[in-house]
Design a protein around this motif. Structure first.
Motif, PDB file in Angstrom:
ATOM      1  N   VAL A 120      12.515 -14.997 -37.820  1.00 46.08           N
ATOM      2  CA  VAL A 120      11.712 -13.961 -38.745  1.00 46.08           C
ATOM      3  C   VAL A 120      12.558 -14.102 -39.746  1.00 46.08           C
ATOM      4  O   VAL A 120      13.963 -13.719 -39.742  1.00 46.08           O
ATOM      5  N   LEU A 121      11.611 -13.435 -41.139  1.00 47.96           N
ATOM      6  CA  LEU A 121      12.189 -13.790 -41.963  1.00 47.96           C
ATOM      7  C   LEU A 121      11.885 -12.846 -42.852  1.00 47.96           C
ATOM      8  O   LEU A 121      11.070 -11.952 -42.694  1.00 47.96           O
ATOM      9  N   ALA A 122      13.587 -12.164 -42.886  1.00 44.83           N
ATOM     10  CA  ALA A 122      13.661 -10.275 -43.251  1.00 44.83           C
ATOM     11  C   ALA A 122      14.104 -10.641 -44.560  1.00 44.83           C
ATOM     12  O   ALA A 122      15.466 -10.670 -44.661  1.00 44.83           O
ATOM     13  N   ILE A 123      13.313  -9.298 -45.830  1.00 48.20           N
ATOM     14  CA  ILE A 123      14.691  -9.366 -46.738  1.00 48.20           C
ATOM     15  C   ILE A 123      13.972  -7.747 -46.984  1.00 48.20           C
ATOM     16  O   ILE A 123      13.204  -7.954 -47.632  1.00 48.20           O
ATOM     17  N   PRO A 124      15.639  -7.276 -47.203  1.00 48.72           N
ATOM     18  CA  PRO A 124      15.514  -6.014 -47.142  1.00 48.72           C
ATOM     19  C   PRO A 124      15.261  -5.400 -48.103  1.00 48.72           C
ATOM     20  O   PRO A 124      14.366  -4.345 -48.468  1.00 48.72           O
ATOM     21  N   ASP A 125      15.209  -6.069 -49.553  1.00 54.33           N
ATOM     22  CA  ASP A 125      15.373  -5.883 -50.590  1.00 54.33           C
ATOM     23  C   ASP A 125      15.066  -6.480 -51.761  1.00 54.33           C
ATOM     24  O   ASP A 125      15.616  -7.525 -52.561  1.00 54.33           O
ATOM     25  N   LEU A 126      13.794  -6.644 -51.982  1.00 55.84           N
ATOM     26  CA  LEU A 126      13.331  -7.721 -52.667  1.00 55.84           C
ATOM     27  C   LEU A 126      13.688  -8.394 -54.225  1.00 55.84           C
ATOM     28  O   LEU A 126      14.202  -9.147 -54.709  1.00 55.84           O
ATOM     29  N   ALA A 127      13.864  -6.757 -54.361  1.00 51.90           N
ATOM     30  CA  ALA A 127      14.692  -6.302 -55.794  1.00 51.90           C
ATOM     31  C   ALA A 127      15.283  -6.642 -56.294  1.00 51.90           C
ATOM     32  O   ALA A 127      16.448  -6.956 -57.080  1.00 51.90           O
ATOM     33  N   ALA A 128      16.892  -7.246 -55.191  1.00 51.12           N
ATOM     34  CA  ALA A 128      17.240  -7.637 -54.854  1.00 51.12           C
ATOM     35  C   ALA A 128      18.109  -8.163 -54.725  1.00 51.12           C
ATOM     36  O   ALA A 128      19.215  -9.126 -54.571  1.00 51.12           O
ATOM     37  N   ASP A 129      16.996  -9.004 -54.939  1.00 47.46           N
ATOM     38  CA  ASP A 129      16.877 -10.957 -54.155  1.00 47.46           C
ATOM     39  C   ASP A 129      16.639 -11.499 -55.657  1.00 47.46           C
ATOM     40  O   ASP A 129      15.794 -11.159 -55.982  1.00 47.46           O
ATOM     41  N   ALA A 130      17.759 -12.710 -55.879  1.00 46.46           N
ATOM     42  CA  ALA A 130      17.210 -13.388 -56.959  1.00 46.46           C
ATOM     43  C   ALA A 130      16.398 -13.954 -57.116  1.00 46.46           C
ATOM     44  O   ALA A 130      15.412 -14.516 -57.764  1.00 46.46           O
ATOM     45  N   ARG A 131      15.396 -14.491 -55.373  1.00 43.48           N
ATOM     46  CA  ARG A 131      14.734 -15.355 -55.460  1.00 43.48           C
ATOM     47  C   ARG A 131      13.526 -14.672 -56.150  1.00 43.48           C
ATOM     48  O   ARG A 131      12.455 -15.422 -56.106  1.00 43.48           O
ATOM     49  N   PHE A 132      13.280 -13.870 -55.533  1.00 40.69           N
ATOM     50  CA  PHE A 132      11.949 -12.724 -55.647  1.00 40.69           C
ATOM     51  C   PHE A 132      12.326 -11.390 -57.422  1.00 40.69           C
ATOM     52  O   PHE A 132      11.144 -10.819 -57.248  1.00 40.69           O
ATOM     53  N   ASP A 133      12.885 -11.076 -57.445  1.00 40.83           N
ATOM     54  CA  ASP A 133      12.940 -10.053 -57.826  1.00 40.83           C
ATOM     55  C   ASP A 133      12.609  -9.270 -59.439  1.00 40.83           C
ATOM     56  O   ASP A 133      11.763  -8.930 -60.005  1.00 40.83           O
ATOM     57  N   SER A 134      11.667 -11.305 -59.821  1.00 38.50           N
ATOM     58  CA  SER A 134      10.621 -11.257 -60.912  1.00 38.50           C
ATOM     59  C   SER A 134       9.295 -11.648 -60.905  1.00 38.50           C
ATOM     60  O   SER A 134       8.321 -11.741 -61.248  1.00 38.50           O
ATOM     61  N   HIS A 135       9.260 -11.689 -59.471  1.00 33.80           N
ATOM     62  CA  HIS A 135       7.373 -12.149 -59.108  1.00 33.80           C
ATOM     63  C   HIS A 135       6.795 -10.978 -59.398  1.00 33.80           C
ATOM     64  O   HIS A 135       7.302  -9.642 -59.324  1.00 33.80           O
ATOM     65  N   PRO A 136       5.592 -11.168 -60.131  1.00 34.30           N
ATOM     66  CA  PRO A 136       4.580 -10.510 -60.152  1.00 34.30           C
ATOM     67  C   PRO A 136       4.957  -8.857 -59.568  1.00 34.30           C
ATOM     68  O   PRO A 136       4.490  -7.889 -60.432  1.00 34.30           O
ATOM     69  N   ILE A 137       4.848  -8.833 -57.894  1.00 30.88           N
ATOM     70  CA  ILE A 137       4.451  -7.911 -57.876  1.00 30.88           C
ATOM     71  C   ILE A 137       5.414  -7.165 -56.822  1.00 30.88           C
ATOM     72  O   ILE A 137       5.510  -6.082 -56.305  1.00 30.88           O
ATOM     73  N   VAL A 138       6.541  -7.263 -57.931  1.00 29.89           N
ATOM     74  CA  VAL A 138       8.126  -6.927 -56.984  1.00 29.89           C
ATOM     75  C   VAL A 138       8.367  -5.873 -58.993  1.00 29.89           C
ATOM     76  O   VAL A 138       8.524  -4.831 -58.578  1.00 29.89           O
ATOM     77  N   ALA A 139       8.365  -7.573 -60.015  1.00 25.29           N
ATOM     78  CA  ALA A 139       8.208  -6.179 -61.109  1.00 25.29           C
ATOM     79  C   ALA A 139       7.675  -4.808 -61.722  1.00 25.29           C
ATOM     80  O   ALA A 139       8.413  -4.112 -61.929  1.00 25.29           O
ATOM     81  N   ASP A 140       6.671  -5.380 -61.057  1.00 22.63           N
ATOM     82  CA  ASP A 140       5.589  -4.886 -61.709  1.00 22.63           C
ATOM     83  C   ASP A 140       4.686  -3.914 -60.107  1.00 22.63           C
ATOM     84  O   ASP A 140       5.078  -4.746 -58.774  1.00 22.63           O
TER      85      ASP A 140
END
Ligand code: ADP
Length: 455
Positions: A120-140
């Motif tokens: 089971v994959l869990a990402i506690p804070d997408l904004a603190a994860d370099a792979r996802f922090d600039s993803h459009p639904i994370v950044a915006d």
């Protein structure tokens, strides 16, 4: 659900993609491949397994919506989805908290979650994860923070999709209970996908069964029709035979009369025999139980032979039968005996249905496109009305013109001709004017040039 706000759709389909790929940290997850999403081992086989379920692009299904809602409730999350990860996209089978929508695979969080089917994959804070922090639904907007997904795994161990939950607030890591609950929902999703596939298979099998039944019913109806037609057609000659036989038995006839009635009996028995043979021939042709041996056939000599028969036949004493063949006529690909059978039938009819005599013209010429050869027999006999022409090639069809003139026939010959011509890939037809005469014609495919056909 489709009316729900479109919160998870990125503002532009490629936004954030470069950032997501280039700033990948690779700490705990698989590295993105050249396409911008993580490489999944044996992805081709995984995709084959996914396609086999036929779930992609299926419409909204309340049972899957329920699973998304259950996942959201169990994990106290505002958003949940059931996703299938296709080759280049993520297909959302169900969404809770927003509208269903396809997402490019490089923007799919679940594309990461399917890399390891056992986790089971869990990402506690997408904004603190370099792979996802600039993803459009994370950044915006909607500024997603938390993501957790349990892979939907096939019996063969392929992760074809996920059940995932999301939140706009970061969370410490997923609790073991939540992880187990998510896994359970993913298992139910897999069971439901299998159920839907099995149901579709049963539906397809039922459809095939219905088609087979319809075909069998058709055959059985055809047989019933034949039996009813045959018994009807046989009754008249049988009644006549019986009548003559009773006369011979009960009356004190002189030898001349006896011979006359016996002749009538013989004639009707011969007619019945012919009819029986024709019925069997037609039945075999209709059931495609007759083998043809198509070879390259030279029509001119075949037609000459058939025309020559009538030159010595008394029935055609008042008819002048002529033959004209286009020079360079290609050979046809056909069973010569069967073609002769059709020509013989046309000629016999032309003679029979021209009781006052007249010219009979047999012609053979290539069709305009050169792919077929057309053979026609024209007479100047009783002709056929437009209504009569419509049914003329059906079994036992006889025209009013013929019946009114007392010309005997079984109505089977043309039905047999049609079967023969159509089984050769040709067409058959008639042009006629009541009282003026008829042209019966058929076409047969020209043989390939190597076999003497059209160049
Ligand atoms: P049959 O001649 O034994 O009745 P066919 O199937 O050959 O059987 O013909 C069906 C019917 O078509 C005939 O009964 C007749 O009414 C009509 N027919 C066939 N050929 C001609 C023709 N050349 N001219 C007029 N009517 C014809």
């Amino acid at each position: 659900m489709d009316d729900a706000p479109d919160a998870l759709t990125p503002p532009d389909a490629t936004g954030g993609r470069v950032g997501m790929v280039t700033r990948h940290s690779g700490a705990t997850l698989a590295a993105p491949g050249a396409r911008g999403y993580p490489v999944v081992p044996r992805d081709k086989e995984r995709l084959d397994a996914l396609y086999e379920y036929g779930i992609l692009d299926t419409p909204e299904d309340p049972a899957f919506n329920d699973l998304a809602r259950i996942a959201a409730t169990l994990c106290s999350a505002p958003l949940a989805m059931v996703n299938l990860v296709d080759h280049e996209r993520q297909f959302m089978k169900a969404a809770y908290g927003f509208a269903r929508r396809d997402v490019p695979r490089e923007l799919s969080f679940c594309a990461h979650a399917i890399v390891d089917p056992s986790r089971v994959l869990a990402i506690p804070d997408l904004a603190a994860d370099a792979r996802f922090d600039s993803h459009p639904i994370v950044a915006d907007a909607p500024h997603l923070r938390f993501y957790a997904a349990a892979p939907i795994v096939t019996d063969d161990g392929f992760a074809i999709g996920t059940v995932c939950v999301m939140d706009v607030a970061p969370r410490p890591d997923l609790t073991a209970d939540d992880a187990e609950a998510l896994r359970a929902v993913a298992r139910q999703a897999m069971a439901l996908i299998e159920l839907r596939r099995d149901r579709a298979m049963v539906r397809k099998a039922n459809l095939r069964l219905e088609e087979t039944n319809a075909r069998l019913e058709d055959v059985s109806r055809r047989k019933t029709e034949i039996i009813s037609d045959v018994s009807h057609e046989f009754r008249t000659p049988l009644t006549t035979i019986l009548g003559y036989a009773e006369l011979i038995r009960d009356e004190d006839l002189d030898p001349g009369e006896t011979r006359e009635f016996a002749d009538d009996i013989v004639r009707d028995v011969q007619r019945l025999t012919r009819m029986m043979e024709n019925v069997l021939d037609l039945e075999r042709l209709e059931a495609r139980a007759t083998a043809f041996r198509p070879v390259s056939v030279e029509l001119p000599s075949l037609l000459e032979d058939e025309v020559a028969r009538w030159e010595v036949d008394e029935a055609a004493a008042d008819h002048a039968v002529s033959l004209s063949v286009k020079i360079g006529l290609p050979c046809v690909l056909a069973d010569a005996d069967r073609v002769a059978q059709v020509v013989r039938n046309f000629l016999a009819n032309a003679v029979k249905y021209s009781p006052d005599g007249g010219a009979i013209d047999v012609r053979a010429e290539p069709t305009a496109d050169g792919r077929f050869v057309r053979v026609s027999v024209t007479d100047h006999g009783i002709g056929i009305s437009t209504e009569g022409q419509a049914r003329i090639f059906e079994r036992f069809a006889r025209t009013q013109e013929a019946i009114a003139r007392g010309i005997r026939g079984t109505g089977l010959g043309l039905a047999i001709c049609r079967q023969i011509v159509e089984l050769h890939g040709g067409t058959i037809g008639v042009e006629s004017l009541a009282g003026c005469g008829s042209t019966f014609w058929f076409t047969l495919p020209a043989a390939p040039p190597a076999l003497g056909g059209a160049p």
